[in-house]
Motif scaffolding. Structure first.
Motif, PDB file in Angstrom:
ATOM      1  N   ASN A  29      -3.216   0.067  -2.255  1.00  0.00           N
ATOM      2  CA  ASN A  29      -3.864   0.971  -1.304  1.00  0.00           C
ATOM      3  C   ASN A  29      -4.494   0.142  -0.031  1.00  0.00           C
ATOM      4  O   ASN A  29      -3.501  -0.039   0.694  1.00  0.00           O
ATOM      5  CB  ASN A  29      -5.387   1.516  -1.837  1.00  0.00           C
ATOM      6  CG  ASN A  29      -4.964   2.260  -3.159  1.00  0.00           C
ATOM      7  OD1 ASN A  29      -3.942   3.236  -3.027  1.00  0.00           O
ATOM      8  ND2 ASN A  29      -5.822   2.151  -4.209  1.00  0.00           N
ATOM      9  N   ASP A  30      -5.627   0.085   0.189  1.00  0.00           N
ATOM     10  CA  ASP A  30      -6.247  -0.642   1.544  1.00  0.00           C
ATOM     11  C   ASP A  30      -6.443  -2.337   1.157  1.00  0.00           C
ATOM     12  O   ASP A  30      -6.855  -3.095   2.119  1.00  0.00           O
ATOM     13  CB  ASP A  30      -7.530  -0.189   2.067  1.00  0.00           C
ATOM     14  CG  ASP A  30      -7.347   1.148   2.404  1.00  0.00           C
ATOM     15  OD1 ASP A  30      -6.197   1.649   2.890  1.00  0.00           O
ATOM     16  OD2 ASP A  30      -8.300   1.827   2.331  1.00  0.00           O
ATOM     17  N   GLU A  31      -5.866  -2.791   0.184  1.00  0.00           N
ATOM     18  CA  GLU A  31      -6.013  -4.063  -0.403  1.00  0.00           C
ATOM     19  C   GLU A  31      -5.031  -5.041   0.675  1.00  0.00           C
ATOM     20  O   GLU A  31      -4.078  -4.536   0.686  1.00  0.00           O
ATOM     21  CB  GLU A  31      -5.617  -4.116  -1.675  1.00  0.00           C
ATOM     22  CG  GLU A  31      -6.842  -3.567  -2.699  1.00  0.00           C
ATOM     23  CD  GLU A  31      -6.458  -3.817  -4.139  1.00  0.00           C
ATOM     24  OE1 GLU A  31      -6.589  -4.804  -4.653  1.00  0.00           O
ATOM     25  OE2 GLU A  31      -6.051  -2.730  -4.626  1.00  0.00           O
ATOM     26  N   THR A  32      -5.417  -6.340   0.817  1.00  0.00           N
ATOM     27  CA  THR A  32      -4.534  -7.051   1.667  1.00  0.00           C
ATOM     28  C   THR A  32      -3.493  -7.690   0.581  1.00  0.00           C
ATOM     29  O   THR A  32      -3.663  -7.955  -0.392  1.00  0.00           O
ATOM     30  CB  THR A  32      -5.409  -8.310   2.057  1.00  0.00           C
ATOM     31  OG1 THR A  32      -6.584  -7.925   2.949  1.00  0.00           O
ATOM     32  CG2 THR A  32      -4.666  -9.278   2.861  1.00  0.00           C
TER      33      THR A  32
ATOM     34  N   GLU B 287       2.142   0.752  -2.989  1.00  0.00           N
ATOM     35  CA  GLU B 287       1.420   2.213  -3.677  1.00  0.00           C
ATOM     36  C   GLU B 287       0.148   1.754  -4.421  1.00  0.00           C
ATOM     37  O   GLU B 287      -0.679   2.577  -4.627  1.00  0.00           O
ATOM     38  CB  GLU B 287       2.274   3.197  -4.295  1.00  0.00           C
ATOM     39  CG  GLU B 287       3.302   3.650  -3.200  1.00  0.00           C
ATOM     40  CD  GLU B 287       4.248   4.735  -3.929  1.00  0.00           C
ATOM     41  OE1 GLU B 287       3.796   5.171  -5.194  1.00  0.00           O
ATOM     42  OE2 GLU B 287       5.392   5.217  -3.143  1.00  0.00           O
TER      43      GLU B 287
END
Length: 251
Positions: free
Chosen positions: A70-73, A67
């Motif tokens: 987010n959109d991070e790898t 959580e």
């Protein structure tokens, strides 16, 4: 490899650190955090390959880790550690590489680290291949690959005087006086060097490096004399444009 331990119990962190230093020589850097927020910050700043993550901690459970990205790898392997086996399904839903029950068994931890290393190596292969492609692309900007009997020779554009068509073959003339007969058409090299302005095709059978142009003469039509003394014809339909280009450039 770099590893981060996230566990609110100092004794648990010390035990894990001792086992890792004793049994896992591949782990060269070990960092610690006693809560998930600080652990996430360590992950983002130090980019570890492996995270040993306790599940039951104050404020935030280890299961909440994704959580915070987010959109991070997620480019690290997670090994969950816990005193309870009731979280196993949730842990593996988060793609954990392993799930270890406390008290941590040294052999099980070592096996989990080895499993993580294998996964990391597999993930790194496409990255390494992509880097190799980029390196070859960079190389292709300055060199061409020519097939020779012994294998492949990489030749700098600056070392090529000209190409000459020979049926379905092409002869490449080099500044060291050598030449190579290549099993590729002249069009292959013409297309490959299309974006290099130094290479010019004055005739359907020749592709020359203008850098080695020595003289233009009228001798049974117009010809280019190259620095190696060879005479290259200029096709009738290209003569006017070529001479105009010279006149404009060198006036």
């Amino acid at each position: 490899m770099k590893l981060i331990i996230i566990d609110d119990e100092i004794r648990a962190r010390r035990v894990l650190t001792a086992i890792l230093k004793n049994s896992c020589p591949n782990i060269t850097i070990i960092l610690e955090a006693d809560n998930l927020i600080d652990g996430v910050n360590l992950i983002k700043s130090h980019q570890p390959q492996i995270v040993l993550l306790d599940i039951e901690m104050p404020k935030h459970s280890g299961l909440e880790i994704l959580e915070f990205f987010n959109d991070e790898t997620i480019n690290f392997q997670i090994i969950f550690t816990t005193a309870y086996n009731k979280y196993a399904i949730e842990a593996f839903k988060l793609s954990a590489i392993d799930y270890l029950l406390k008290p941590i068994d040294e052999n099980e931890l070592q096996q989990a680290i080895n499993k993580a290393k294998t996964a990391i190596d597999k993930l790194s292969i496409p990255h390494k291949i992509e880097n190799l492609k980029k390196a070859f692309h960079q190389l292709a900007l300055n060199k061409i690959a020519i097939d020779v009997p012994k294998g492949i020779k990489f030749v700098s554009h600056n070392d090529i005087i000209y190409f000459e068509a020979d049926g379905t073959y092409t002869k490449v003339y080099l500044i060291n006086g050598e030449s190579e007969l290549i099993c590729k058409t002249l069009k292959h090299f013409s297309d490959q060097l299309n974006n290099n302005p130094l290479f010019y095709k004055p005739h359907r059978s020749y592709l020359i490096n203008l850098k080695f142009m020595k003289e233009v003469i009228k001798k049974g039509g117009h010809h280019i004399i190259l620095t190696n003394g060879n005479l290259i014809p200029i096709a009738r339909e290209k003569k006017d444009d070529f001479l105009q280009m010279i006149s404009t450039t060198f006036s």
